[in-house]
Design an enzyme around this catalytic site. Structure first.
Site, PDB file in Angstrom:
ATOM      1  N   LYS A 198      32.642  15.672  36.972  1.00 47.24           N
ATOM      2  CA  LYS A 198      31.341  14.758  37.615  1.00 47.24           C
ATOM      3  C   LYS A 198      29.505  15.825  37.313  1.00 47.24           C
ATOM      4  O   LYS A 198      29.967  16.589  36.527  1.00 47.24           O
ATOM      5  CB  LYS A 198      31.391  14.864  39.135  1.00 47.24           C
ATOM      6  CG  LYS A 198      31.355  16.582  39.634  1.00 47.24           C
ATOM      7  CD  LYS A 198      30.055  16.906  40.044  1.00 47.24           C
ATOM      8  CE  LYS A 198      29.840  18.353  40.405  1.00 47.24           C
ATOM      9  NZ  LYS A 198      29.064  19.638  40.806  1.00 47.24           N
ATOM     10  N   ASP A 210      32.892  19.962  47.026  1.00 50.19           N
ATOM     11  CA  ASP A 210      32.651  18.918  46.661  1.00 50.19           C
ATOM     12  C   ASP A 210      33.747  18.181  46.550  1.00 50.19           C
ATOM     13  O   ASP A 210      34.268  16.396  45.599  1.00 50.19           O
ATOM     14  CB  ASP A 210      32.532  19.593  44.662  1.00 50.19           C
ATOM     15  CG  ASP A 210      31.235  19.702  43.979  1.00 50.19           C
ATOM     16  OD1 ASP A 210      29.924  19.474  45.239  1.00 50.19           O
ATOM     17  OD2 ASP A 210      30.520  20.411  43.723  1.00 50.19           O
TER      18      ASP A 210
END
Length: 287
Positions: free
Chosen positions: A16, A141
């Site tokens: 990401k 996350d």
């Protein structure tokens, strides 16, 4: 309950990027309040998952410096076992491509891939909401990787709203060091009081207005990151992802990405990737 899958699964654990990152406050428990935009890349680790009948969770190869039982991959699998009461186990083989301490979410993505992959392999049929809850206990996350869509995130990164962002090509550079996230968040000079904005305002401003509040602190603590940022920023719009150490340049097309990679020419570890709004993990599971 969904059907158990007998065949091993080979699944991606994508990287990401934080397309922006604001730090809006600090909680009493020491965690920082954030506003950020998460987007996936078509590049990351790969996990091979196979059933074991003896209930054991075995990860190979072990990640240097991370004891087997402390690895997020193993912890995610065991947490899923405990939650579901599942008595079978798994052999997990990791093809590691994402650098540790790079700000690309590699460990969190690996954990999310294990949660979704073993849910399918073991035929558990848990909801995405429940899997995201399990993931949050492993790291802030993890839920965005579980849910699998680019997102506006608030809180400590766990309050997610799906968004569709532009999908440029990126060149991601690793300056060859590992950034210690706790050191960045402990630094007295870190910006901690950026005024909160709305998601609509952030999206309306677009990429040209986005920034990472951690970047100035990481620059001062880690000169190799500062040097890489300066070099890359002379060639394309550039930003730190997370607390680093990785930085990325945004390019309009793949040919530009190829030219920039050729110019880097071994100066640092680097790769090109396309930005994605839907995680390739979810695409693989749908197939």
């Amino acid at each position: 309950m969904t059907a158990t899958r007998a065949r091993p699964l080979v699944l991606p654990a994508p990287a990401k990027l934080n397309r922006m990152l604001h730090i809006t406050g600090r909680r009493a428990d020491g965690y920082h309040e954030l506003q950020t935009l998460f987007q996936f890349l078509d590049h990351g680790d790969t996990l091979h998952l196979a059933r074991r009948q003896d209930g054991e969770i075995r990860l190979t190869p072990e990640v240097p410096g991370v004891p087997h039982d402390q690895n997020l991959i193993v912890r995610a699998a065991r947490r899923l076992q405990a939650e579901s009461g599942c008595r079978v186990g798994a052999d997990i083989r990791l093809e590691k491509r994402l650098p540790m301490g790079g700000g690309l979410g590699g460990g969190s993505s690996d954990a999310a891939t294990v949660l979704l992959g073993l849910d399918a392999l073991w035929g558990l049929g848990l909801s995405l909401d429940r899997l995201a809850e399990l993931g949050l206990a492993l790291g802030a996350d993890v839920p965005v990787f579980v849910r699998g869509h680019a997102a506006w995130a608030e809180g400590i990164g766990e309050r997610l709203t799906p968004v569709d962002l532009d999908t440029p090509w990126f060149v991601v550079v690793h300056p060859g060091i590992e950034v210690a996230t706790p050191a960045v968040f402990r630094a007295p000079e870190l910006t901690r009081h950026t005024p909160p904005i709305t998601m609509a305002r952030a999206l309306q401003g677009g990429a040209s207005s986005w920034r990472n509040d951690c970047e100035a602190t990481v620059r001062s603590l880690y000169p190799p990151v500062a040097a890489a940022l300066d070099w890359l920023a002379r060639r394309a719009p550039t930003m730190l992802t997370g607390t680093g150490a990785c930085i990325y340049a945004s390019l309009t097309d793949e040919k530009q990405a190829d030219r920039l990679l050729a110019e880097i020419d071994g100066r640092w570890q680097a790769f090109k990737a396309r930005g994605l709004n839907r995680s390739p993990l979810h695409d693989a599971l749908d197939r």
